[in-house]
Design a protein around this motif. Structure first.
Motif, PDB file in Angstrom:
ATOM      1  N   ILE A  84      -5.247   3.424   6.188  1.00 46.18           N
ATOM      2  CA  ILE A  84      -5.035   4.326   5.055  1.00 46.18           C
ATOM      3  C   ILE A  84      -3.543   4.364   4.759  1.00 46.18           C
ATOM      4  O   ILE A  84      -2.726   4.501   5.667  1.00 46.18           O
ATOM      5  CB  ILE A  84      -5.539   5.752   5.335  1.00 46.18           C
ATOM      6  CG1 ILE A  84      -7.054   5.769   5.519  1.00 46.18           C
ATOM      7  CG2 ILE A  84      -5.132   6.707   4.200  1.00 46.18           C
ATOM      8  CD1 ILE A  84      -7.632   7.135   5.846  1.00 46.18           C
ATOM      9  N   GLN A  85      -3.214   4.253   3.474  1.00 46.41           N
ATOM     10  CA  GLN A  85      -1.827   4.414   3.023  1.00 46.41           C
ATOM     11  C   GLN A  85      -1.803   5.608   2.079  1.00 46.41           C
ATOM     12  O   GLN A  85      -2.639   5.709   1.178  1.00 46.41           O
ATOM     13  CB  GLN A  85      -1.334   3.172   2.296  1.00 46.41           C
ATOM     14  CG  GLN A  85       0.104   3.302   1.835  1.00 46.41           C
ATOM     15  CD  GLN A  85       0.597   2.047   1.132  1.00 46.41           C
ATOM     16  OE1 GLN A  85      -0.177   1.235   0.645  1.00 46.41           O
ATOM     17  NE2 GLN A  85       1.911   1.890   1.093  1.00 46.41           N
ATOM     18  N   THR A  86      -0.856   6.514   2.315  1.00 42.98           N
ATOM     19  CA  THR A  86      -0.759   7.718   1.495  1.00 42.98           C
ATOM     20  C   THR A  86       0.628   7.839   0.892  1.00 42.98           C
ATOM     21  O   THR A  86       1.593   7.251   1.374  1.00 42.98           O
ATOM     22  CB  THR A  86      -1.017   8.997   2.317  1.00 42.98           C
ATOM     23  OG1 THR A  86       0.045   9.179   3.248  1.00 42.98           O
ATOM     24  CG2 THR A  86      -2.347   8.948   3.032  1.00 42.98           C
ATOM     25  N   THR A 123      -2.989   6.009  -1.595  1.00 46.47           N
ATOM     26  CA  THR A 123      -2.621   4.900  -2.478  1.00 46.47           C
ATOM     27  C   THR A 123      -3.517   3.688  -2.248  1.00 46.47           C
ATOM     28  O   THR A 123      -3.773   2.935  -3.177  1.00 46.47           O
ATOM     29  CB  THR A 123      -1.138   4.506  -2.309  1.00 46.47           C
ATOM     30  OG1 THR A 123      -0.903   4.190  -0.939  1.00 46.47           O
ATOM     31  CG2 THR A 123      -0.233   5.640  -2.743  1.00 46.47           C
ATOM     32  N   THR A 124      -3.992   3.506  -1.018  1.00 48.06           N
ATOM     33  CA  THR A 124      -4.939   2.429  -0.732  1.00 48.06           C
ATOM     34  C   THR A 124      -5.580   2.665   0.629  1.00 48.06           C
ATOM     35  O   THR A 124      -5.048   3.411   1.462  1.00 48.06           O
ATOM     36  CB  THR A 124      -4.246   1.046  -0.770  1.00 48.06           C
ATOM     37  OG1 THR A 124      -5.237   0.021  -0.719  1.00 48.06           O
ATOM     38  CG2 THR A 124      -3.263   0.869   0.352  1.00 48.06           C
ATOM     39  N   HIS A 125      -6.710   2.046   0.843  1.00 48.44           N
ATOM     40  CA  HIS A 125      -7.384   2.115   2.139  1.00 48.44           C
ATOM     41  C   HIS A 125      -8.297   0.907   2.278  1.00 48.44           C
ATOM     42  O   HIS A 125      -8.706   0.295   1.279  1.00 48.44           O
ATOM     43  CB  HIS A 125      -8.176   3.414   2.293  1.00 48.44           C
ATOM     44  CG  HIS A 125      -9.299   3.558   1.311  1.00 48.44           C
ATOM     45  ND1 HIS A 125     -10.575   3.111   1.571  1.00 48.44           N
ATOM     46  CD2 HIS A 125      -9.328   4.075   0.061  1.00 48.44           C
ATOM     47  CE1 HIS A 125     -11.344   3.366   0.524  1.00 48.44           C
ATOM     48  NE2 HIS A 125     -10.606   3.949  -0.412  1.00 48.44           N
ATOM     49  N   TYR A 126      -8.608   0.574   3.530  1.00 48.30           N
ATOM     50  CA  TYR A 126      -9.453  -0.589   3.765  1.00 48.30           C
ATOM     51  C   TYR A 126     -10.010  -0.534   5.184  1.00 48.30           C
ATOM     52  O   TYR A 126      -9.341  -0.046   6.096  1.00 48.30           O
ATOM     53  CB  TYR A 126      -8.641  -1.883   3.587  1.00 48.30           C
ATOM     54  CG  TYR A 126      -9.502  -3.109   3.454  1.00 48.30           C
ATOM     55  CD1 TYR A 126     -10.226  -3.348   2.296  1.00 48.30           C
ATOM     56  CD2 TYR A 126      -9.608  -4.024   4.497  1.00 48.30           C
ATOM     57  CE1 TYR A 126     -11.026  -4.470   2.163  1.00 48.30           C
ATOM     58  CE2 TYR A 126     -10.400  -5.150   4.372  1.00 48.30           C
ATOM     59  CZ  TYR A 126     -11.110  -5.367   3.204  1.00 48.30           C
ATOM     60  OH  TYR A 126     -11.914  -6.472   3.080  1.00 48.30           O
ATOM     61  N   THR A 154       5.711   6.267   0.909  1.00 53.11           N
ATOM     62  CA  THR A 154       4.367   5.992   1.403  1.00 53.11           C
ATOM     63  C   THR A 154       4.376   5.862   2.919  1.00 53.11           C
ATOM     64  O   THR A 154       5.390   5.539   3.535  1.00 53.11           O
ATOM     65  CB  THR A 154       3.773   4.701   0.793  1.00 53.11           C
ATOM     66  OG1 THR A 154       4.591   3.598   1.162  1.00 53.11           O
ATOM     67  CG2 THR A 154       3.650   4.814  -0.711  1.00 53.11           C
TER      68      THR A 154
END
Length: 104
Positions: free
Chosen positions: A10-12, A75-78, A43
């Motif tokens: 997870i990016q925040t 901002t993104t997650h995977y 981030t």
């Protein structure tokens, strides 16, 4: 490692959101926090490892917690169910001596 473990990332935007995500993820499943880093423009990135059956609910909890944090934004997650050994060897997602004591 005898059993392949999934990776969740997870990016925040903002530290409070990544802190909330980390807390929720570790409480929601038997996972280990294996990576944390600061990115550009405020981030932050975290990565967890564990069995896929534990990573999936942990990721859901982390995403929800980050989004529910005041000013928090994912901002993104995977999630990678079973990363190949060569990916684990190159990327900073392996269980290190530093985190091994917390591994389930």
């Amino acid at each position: 490692m005898s059993q392949q473990h999934a990776v969740g990332v997870i990016q925040t935007l903002g530290f409070p959101a990544v802190l909330a995500a980390s807390d929720a993820m570790l409480k929601a499943g038997r996972v280990t926090l294996v990576y944390f880093d600061k990115g550009e423009s405020g981030t932050f990135v975290i990565a967890i490892r564990g069995p896929i059956s534990e990573v999936r609910p942990s990721m859901e909890a982390g995403l929800k917690a980050a989004e529910n944090t005041f000013g928090g934004k994912v901002t993104t997650h995977y999630t990678v169910p079973n990363p190949p050994d060569n990916v684990v060897a190159v990327l900073p997602i392996d269980y290190t001596e530093e985190v091994e004591q917390f591994r389930f």
